[in-house]
Design a protein around this motif. Structure first.
Motif, short mmCIF file in Angstrom:
data_model
loop_
_atom_site.label_atom_id
_atom_site.label_comp_id
_atom_site.label_asym_id
_atom_site.label_seq_id
_atom_site.Cartn_x
_atom_site.Cartn_y
_atom_site.Cartn_z
N TYR A 1 0.83 -1.18 0.00
CA TYR A 1 0.00 0.00 0.00
C TYR A 1 0.88 1.24 0.00
CZ TYR A 1 -3.51 3.39 1.44
OH TYR A 1 -4.33 4.48 1.51
N ASP A 2 0.59 2.15 -0.94
CA ASP A 2 1.44 3.33 -1.09
C ASP A 2 0.95 4.51 -0.26
OD1 ASP A 2 -0.84 4.12 -2.39
OD2 ASP A 2 0.05 4.19 -4.39
N LYS B 1 -1.80 6.24 -0.55
CA LYS B 1 -2.72 7.15 -1.21
C LYS B 1 -4.17 6.72 -0.95
CE LYS B 1 -3.16 8.65 -5.92
NZ LYS B 1 -2.60 8.47 -7.26
N GLN C 1 -5.64 0.03 -5.28
CA GLN C 1 -4.33 0.41 -5.83
C GLN C 1 -3.91 -0.56 -6.94
OE1 GLN C 1 -1.24 0.82 -2.84
NE2 GLN C 1 0.29 0.02 -4.25
#
Ligand SMILES: *[C@@H]1O[C@H](CO)[C@@H](O)[C@H](O)[C@H]1NC(C)=O
Length: 436
Positions: free
Chosen positions: A35-36, A38, A89
């Protein structure tokens, strides 16, 4: 509903996306998504839901319990949201919207959209709503959504594709022979397929040679029950969409079905008068494999019995549940097992396989199944000594989660992690009640 709650609590504890933290490798090509950070998942409300519906080709909504006050439960909620975030994502390029709908705050929207089962995921695709009733893990969700993006009918063009089709014996499948893509009967078949996508697989062929191998006549449709050797030809061709849907709905529950992550809760809810006959067998294990072969044979010989539906669970597919099952059912899952499980209280009885080395014969298995169907083998006979089971009958009026947790606690005799989790859930439920 109670069994469902037990299972749902489980998935909240399980959230396997936590396992995704990987050591960054030097080489490229196997970079696991993380998970980035965002925000992609929308907080759906009265003002934005229409826009979201129109914007994406598919909208995937998690209908969840109101966000609790307690820190710990908020963390739990965030973890669920993270699963959705990661899926959003990974599928960013696929034109799928994701959102959360709060059962209390957004009750009006939920009502408008027809969301009724809390902790379920609903996918809106064109004019259809598909309920996802499976394990809420990033893997399972992603696979499910990718399946939904595909054509509802897969076309078999040649012998090789037919071979692949023949190997899918764990699935409910339909296959039809039609003149061409423009055929009105193929159109009806496709419309029917859309209603069962992605849970039931639909195939079609326009090739005479392929049809011949399937022994299909023009406009004929065959229905394949899992693990059966011969399909059933749906009578009175050609079929309208409605006729196909009616036939499938009627024959949908197979004699032997494999528990799958993508619809495990739905399968579990489809109990037969409160019980499931459950078989645990690891397909990769020699004993498990042999036991499965015997089980399939018995299923084929008894597929005419309307009340017989055995759920086969391959423990390898549900590693995180193994300790829970071993504790709850008091069985050794390294060995094949078959038993009866009461879905109200998870009480169970298991077939005695006397000799460690000796699996039952088909006849012995059949006799045992007969005893289950006649009620001779049941989960209640040994219950006199078992006080636990009476507890939950005291307040029948509210069949929500509190009771399950009590059951769990009783069975587990003070287990550390689990009971903490359970107590939290109780708090949660109580809060909800107070607020209403
Ligand atoms: C399952 O368990 C419940 C609760 O103990 C009991 O009332 C019910 O009769 C059982 N059902 C069957 C089919 O044994």
């Amino acid at each position: 509903p109670r069994a469902r709650s037990i299972m749902h609590h489980l998935w909240l504890m399980l959230l396997p996306f936590l396992g995704l933290v990987s050591v960054a490798p030097a080489e490229k090509g196997l970079e696991f998504p993380r998970y980035d950070g965002k925000d992609r998942v929308l907080d759906i409300n009265d003002r934005n839901y229409r826009k979201a519906m129109n914007k994406y080709s598919m909208l995937c909504l998690l209908y969840h319990e109101p966000i609790p006050d307690s820190k710990e439960l908020q963390k739990k909620h965030q973890m669920t949201e993270m699963v959705l975030e990661l899926v959003a994502q990974v599928l960013e390029e696929k034109d799928i919207g994701f959102g959360m709908v709060d059962a209390k705050k957004d009750a009006k929207v939920a009502k408008k959209l027809g969301l009724d089962e809390v902790d379920s995921v609903y996918v809106f695709k064109e004019d259809r709503v598909i309920e996802f009733d499976g394990l809420l893990s990033a893997n399972t969700m992603t696979e499910f959504l990718l399946d939904l993006l595909e054509d509802p009918v897969e076309v078999l063009d040649n012998a090789l594709e037919l071979k692949a089709f023949n190997r899918m014996d764990e699935e409910i499948r339909l296959v039809g022979f039609f003149k061409n893509q423009e055929s009105e009967h193929f159109e009806a078949f496709k419309e029917a397929a859309e209603q069962f996508q992605p849970y039931i697989k639909f195939f079609a062929t326009f090739e005479k040679t392929v049809a011949k191998q399937l022994t299909l006549k023009m406009n004929e449709v065959d229905f394949y029950e899992p693990f059966m050797e011969e399909p059933v030809t749906i009578p009175e061709k050609p079929h309208s969409e409605e006729e196909l849907v009616a036939f499938i709905t009627k024959h949908r529950r197979p004699t032997l079905r494999k528990l799958r992550a993508e619809d495990m809760f739905e399968t579990w809810e489809d109990d037969i008068e409160g019980i499931h006959i459950v078989a645990f067998a690891e397909e990769e294990d020699p004993d498990g494999f042999e036991f499965l072969e015997i089980l399939k044979e018995v299923a084929r010989d008894n597929t005419h019995l309307p009340d017989l539906s055995i759920v086969w669970i391959d423990p390898d597919d549900f590693s995180l549940l193994i300790p829970y099952w071993e504790k709850t059912f008091k069985v050794d899952l390294f060995r094949p097992q078959i038993g009866v499980v009461n879905v109200t209280d998870a009480d169970s009885v298991w077939m005695a396989m006397d000799d460690e080395e000796d699996l039952p014969t088909a006849q012995e298995l059949e006799d045992w199944i007969e005893d289950v169907l006649s009620g001779k083998v049941n989960t209640e006979d040994d219950d006199e000594e078992d006080d636990d089971d009476d507890d939950d009958d005291d307040d029948d009026d509210d069949d929500d989660d509190d009771e399950d947790d009590d059951d769990d606690d009783d069975d587990d005799d003070d287990d550390d992690d689990d009971s903490d989790e359970d107590e939290d859930d109780d708090d949660d439920d109580d809060d909800d009640d107070d607020d209403e």
